[in-house]
Design a protein around this motif. Sequence first.
Motif, PDB file in Angstrom:
ATOM      1  N   GLU A 187      -0.033   9.805  -4.236  1.00 26.13           N
ATOM      2  CA  GLU A 187      -0.297  11.036  -4.990  1.00 26.13           C
ATOM      3  C   GLU A 187       0.612  11.121  -6.211  1.00 26.13           C
ATOM      4  O   GLU A 187       0.173  11.472  -7.308  1.00 26.13           O
ATOM      5  CB  GLU A 187      -0.101  12.263  -4.086  1.00 26.13           C
ATOM      6  CG  GLU A 187      -0.512  13.558  -4.722  1.00 26.13           C
ATOM      7  CD  GLU A 187      -2.007  13.622  -5.016  1.00 26.13           C
ATOM      8  OE1 GLU A 187      -2.367  14.273  -6.017  1.00 26.13           O
ATOM      9  OE2 GLU A 187      -2.800  13.030  -4.272  1.00 26.13           O
ATOM     10  N   MET A 188       1.866  10.785  -6.041  1.00 28.09           N
ATOM     11  CA  MET A 188       2.823  10.849  -7.137  1.00 28.09           C
ATOM     12  C   MET A 188       2.463   9.856  -8.248  1.00 28.09           C
ATOM     13  O   MET A 188       2.484  10.192  -9.427  1.00 28.09           O
ATOM     14  CB  MET A 188       4.234  10.561  -6.622  1.00 28.09           C
ATOM     15  CG  MET A 188       5.298  10.611  -7.704  1.00 28.09           C
ATOM     16  SD  MET A 188       6.972  10.381  -7.052  1.00 28.09           S
ATOM     17  CE  MET A 188       6.894   8.736  -6.362  1.00 28.09           C
ATOM     18  N   ASP A 229       0.876  -1.164   0.000  1.00 27.56           N
ATOM     19  CA  ASP A 229       0.000   0.000   0.000  1.00 27.56           C
ATOM     20  C   ASP A 229       0.915   1.215   0.000  1.00 27.56           C
ATOM     21  O   ASP A 229       1.827   1.313   0.827  1.00 27.56           O
ATOM     22  CB  ASP A 229      -0.879   0.012   1.256  1.00 27.56           C
ATOM     23  CG  ASP A 229      -1.863  -1.143   1.275  1.00 27.56           C
ATOM     24  OD1 ASP A 229      -2.545  -1.360   0.261  1.00 27.56           O
ATOM     25  OD2 ASP A 229      -1.936  -1.833   2.308  1.00 27.56           O
ATOM     26  N   PHE A 230       0.691   2.126  -0.930  1.00 26.74           N
ATOM     27  CA  PHE A 230       1.510   3.326  -0.987  1.00 26.74           C
ATOM     28  C   PHE A 230       1.115   4.295   0.114  1.00 26.74           C
ATOM     29  O   PHE A 230      -0.069   4.414   0.446  1.00 26.74           O
ATOM     30  CB  PHE A 230       1.367   4.026  -2.335  1.00 26.74           C
ATOM     31  CG  PHE A 230       2.064   3.335  -3.479  1.00 26.74           C
ATOM     32  CD1 PHE A 230       3.278   2.687  -3.311  1.00 26.74           C
ATOM     33  CD2 PHE A 230       1.504   3.359  -4.752  1.00 26.74           C
ATOM     34  CE1 PHE A 230       3.919   2.075  -4.374  1.00 26.74           C
ATOM     35  CE2 PHE A 230       2.146   2.753  -5.817  1.00 26.74           C
ATOM     36  CZ  PHE A 230       3.354   2.107  -5.632  1.00 26.74           C
ATOM     37  N   ASP A 231       2.100   4.998   0.655  1.00 25.75           N
ATOM     38  CA  ASP A 231       1.790   6.084   1.589  1.00 25.75           C
ATOM     39  C   ASP A 231       1.162   7.219   0.775  1.00 25.75           C
ATOM     40  O   ASP A 231       1.121   7.176  -0.451  1.00 25.75           O
ATOM     41  CB  ASP A 231       3.038   6.539   2.348  1.00 25.75           C
ATOM     42  CG  ASP A 231       4.152   7.052   1.440  1.00 25.75           C
ATOM     43  OD1 ASP A 231       3.877   7.649   0.379  1.00 25.75           O
ATOM     44  OD2 ASP A 231       5.322   6.861   1.797  1.00 25.75           O
ATOM     45  N   ALA A 244       9.966   1.534  -5.567  1.00 26.32           N
ATOM     46  CA  ALA A 244       8.538   1.311  -5.783  1.00 26.32           C
ATOM     47  C   ALA A 244       8.284   1.284  -7.278  1.00 26.32           C
ATOM     48  O   ALA A 244       8.843   2.088  -8.035  1.00 26.32           O
ATOM     49  CB  ALA A 244       7.730   2.418  -5.137  1.00 26.32           C
ATOM     50  N   TRP A 245       7.443   0.372  -7.704  1.00 23.52           N
ATOM     51  CA  TRP A 245       7.076   0.207  -9.108  1.00 23.52           C
ATOM     52  C   TRP A 245       5.573   0.389  -9.214  1.00 23.52           C
ATOM     53  O   TRP A 245       4.829  -0.016  -8.332  1.00 23.52           O
ATOM     54  CB  TRP A 245       7.513  -1.167  -9.609  1.00 23.52           C
ATOM     55  CG  TRP A 245       8.985  -1.387  -9.422  1.00 23.52           C
ATOM     56  CD1 TRP A 245       9.607  -1.844  -8.299  1.00 23.52           C
ATOM     57  CD2 TRP A 245      10.011  -1.107 -10.358  1.00 23.52           C
ATOM     58  NE1 TRP A 245      10.967  -1.889  -8.484  1.00 23.52           N
ATOM     59  CE2 TRP A 245      11.243  -1.438  -9.751  1.00 23.52           C
ATOM     60  CE3 TRP A 245      10.023  -0.620 -11.668  1.00 23.52           C
ATOM     61  CZ2 TRP A 245      12.466  -1.299 -10.401  1.00 23.52           C
ATOM     62  CZ3 TRP A 245      11.241  -0.485 -12.312  1.00 23.52           C
ATOM     63  CH2 TRP A 245      12.446  -0.813 -11.682  1.00 23.52           C
ATOM     64  N   PRO A 267      -3.208   3.713  -5.416  1.00 22.29           N
ATOM     65  CA  PRO A 267      -3.107   3.404  -3.988  1.00 22.29           C
ATOM     66  C   PRO A 267      -2.149   2.266  -3.648  1.00 22.29           C
ATOM     67  O   PRO A 267      -1.709   2.142  -2.515  1.00 22.29           O
ATOM     68  CB  PRO A 267      -4.538   3.033  -3.609  1.00 22.29           C
ATOM     69  CG  PRO A 267      -5.117   2.475  -4.876  1.00 22.29           C
ATOM     70  CD  PRO A 267      -4.468   3.262  -5.993  1.00 22.29           C
ATOM     71  N   VAL A 268      -1.830   1.427  -4.633  1.00 21.78           N
ATOM     72  CA  VAL A 268      -0.966   0.263  -4.394  1.00 21.78           C
ATOM     73  C   VAL A 268       0.056   0.146  -5.512  1.00 21.78           C
ATOM     74  O   VAL A 268      -0.102   0.712  -6.592  1.00 21.78           O
ATOM     75  CB  VAL A 268      -1.771  -1.058  -4.313  1.00 21.78           C
ATOM     76  CG1 VAL A 268      -2.727  -1.058  -3.149  1.00 21.78           C
ATOM     77  CG2 VAL A 268      -2.495  -1.336  -5.613  1.00 21.78           C
TER      78      VAL A 268
END
Length: 154
Positions: free
Chosen positions: A91-92, A84-86, A106-107, A96-97
């Motif tokens: 936002e970037m 799960d992305f912070d 992160a990919w 969400p994942v």
Amino acid sequence: MDRVSRTLRAADMSRYASAFAARTTAKTRLPLDFSAASLRIVDRVVDGLRRGAGDPAGAAPILQELGAYVGEVIVRHAPARWVDFDDMTSEMFRQPVGVRTPDGRAWNPLGKVVNRFELGPGESAHELFLLVPRRPKPLPLSPGTADGRRLTAA
């Protein structure tokens, strides 16, 4: 295209991608077998959606499923896991994942599929896969040894 639903969670992504692949393979006979080669099929499917799309928002659910499939291919072939992305990363990436490799990178497979839809063939799920470090293939064992090294008399 706006951010995909926040209801996606890393814990559910493998199951979500597997269900999509099984359903799609049964219905369309596309060989979604979680191989690297199947990602070329994903790119072609997105290209077809792009050509036929009247309303990009209408394509969002299938793009989400295709992105989950791409991420699952990466997870199965690389030392990677769904995360799960912070808030900042979400936002970037506008997702969400995603997938994270042990080196901390992160990919964004869901975003890659959306980019292919929005921007065209310059974006590729298959090329994303090629960028992600994968597990090295084990060396074949030599006959008569337990660890692949030749035994020599001392």
